[in-house]
Motif scaffolding. Sequence first.
Motif, PDB file in Angstrom:
ATOM      1  N   THR A  15      41.142  41.326  44.426  1.00 11.65           N
ATOM      2  CA  THR A  15      42.424  40.844  44.916  1.00 11.65           C
ATOM      3  C   THR A  15      43.253  41.977  45.524  1.00 11.65           C
ATOM      4  N   ARG A  16      44.239  41.582  46.311  1.00 10.73           N
ATOM      5  CA  ARG A  16      45.254  42.506  46.798  1.00 10.73           C
ATOM      6  C   ARG A  16      46.359  42.584  45.745  1.00 10.73           C
ATOM      7  N   HIS A 188      37.761  30.504  53.431  1.00 10.38           N
ATOM      8  CA  HIS A 188      38.762  31.556  53.664  1.00 10.38           C
ATOM      9  C   HIS A 188      39.435  31.412  55.025  1.00 10.38           C
ATOM     10  N   THR A 208      42.596  32.179  51.731  1.00  9.10           N
ATOM     11  CA  THR A 208      42.563  32.859  50.444  1.00  9.10           C
ATOM     12  C   THR A 208      43.958  33.345  50.077  1.00  9.10           C
ATOM     13  N   LEU A 210      44.798  35.531  47.561  1.00 10.14           N
ATOM     14  CA  LEU A 210      44.932  36.916  47.112  1.00 10.14           C
ATOM     15  C   LEU A 210      43.770  37.824  47.487  1.00 10.14           C
ATOM     16  N   SER A 211      42.649  37.278  47.863  1.00  6.54           N
ATOM     17  CA  SER A 211      41.457  38.096  48.057  1.00  6.54           C
ATOM     18  C   SER A 211      41.638  39.113  49.176  1.00  6.54           C
ATOM     19  N   SER A 212      41.014  40.274  48.986  1.00  3.58           N
ATOM     20  CA  SER A 212      40.987  41.289  50.039  1.00  3.58           C
ATOM     21  C   SER A 212      39.910  40.988  51.071  1.00  3.58           C
ATOM     22  N   LEU A 214      39.111  38.986  53.838  1.00  3.68           N
ATOM     23  CA  LEU A 214      39.757  38.105  54.793  1.00  3.68           C
ATOM     24  C   LEU A 214      38.822  37.801  55.960  1.00  3.68           C
ATOM     25  N   THR A 218      45.505  36.120  57.697  1.00  7.44           N
ATOM     26  CA  THR A 218      46.164  36.712  56.563  1.00  7.44           C
ATOM     27  C   THR A 218      45.979  35.874  55.304  1.00  7.44           C
ATOM     28  N   ASN A 219      46.317  36.443  54.152  1.00 10.99           N
ATOM     29  CA  ASN A 219      46.347  35.670  52.910  1.00 10.99           C
ATOM     30  C   ASN A 219      47.374  34.559  53.049  1.00 10.99           C
ATOM     31  N   ASN A 220      47.054  33.364  52.537  1.00 10.41           N
ATOM     32  CA  ASN A 220      47.938  32.233  52.775  1.00 10.41           C
ATOM     33  C   ASN A 220      47.778  31.143  51.736  1.00 10.41           C
TER      34      ASN A 220
END
Length: 262
Positions: A15-16, A188, A208, A210-212, A214, A218-220
């Motif tokens: 995760t980020r 994703h 996704t 939180l996942s790094s 991508l 962007t994360n959404n």
Amino acid sequence: MRRVLHISDLHFGRTREDLLEPLIETINRLAPDVVAFSGDLTQRARESQFEQAAAFIAHLEMPVLAVPGNHDTPIDNPWLRFVKPFARYRRLIDEDLEPEFLDDELALVGVNTVNRFAWQSGKISRRTIRRVCDAFEGQIDGRTHLAMMHHPLEHDPGTEKRLMRGARAAVACLGRCGADVVLSGHLHNAAVAPLTAAPGVLLVQAGTGLSSRLREETNNFNLLHIEPGAIKVERYGAENQPRFKIIQTARFAKAKGVWREV
């Protein structure tokens, strides 16, 4: 009106970390009626990753509904994946793999599409489809009917991953039995559009949260504003800094059994 926050593919373990607190704060500030997680809470289905996911859920101040994703069964332990694929998920997240959320305006039915013999693509059986349709057909008039599953029922052209087994049959049945919306993740990539083969069913994809890992976005997550015959989908994303804001809005109205963007 009901508001459903739809989020997917958190992948704890990859995760980020800079987005963790902003995501919790944003969800609690938006205060939806229910938060719907469409699978892949973890990256490798390890106990420590489920514990992180459970701690994240515990910080949310509203009802939560979750279904497992393929990453929520052990990837690096084939024996455990085949014998007890959901043991850790049941113990640390929820014993119920297909939970439901029902009130006087909304019927949200969870569907477990993870299959140990089709780990990547998933499977939806006719028995499962009947269960979902029975849940919808038994509800009072005026409710909006949503099904939530990890694997999508339709892929855009060029998608590398295989379509879920049983998806085409599921689309046909859900189109006939009163389904309004299907929430899913897995790819994703976020999207919202009526199903091609069943335009009375709106497919809402979340990317996704939180996942790094991508895939060109962007994360959404999505926030659905639901009224009878009308849905607004707000997509929240973290673009240039660690906070979530609305990056896209789509509105749909249902007339003569068909969703159309307005």
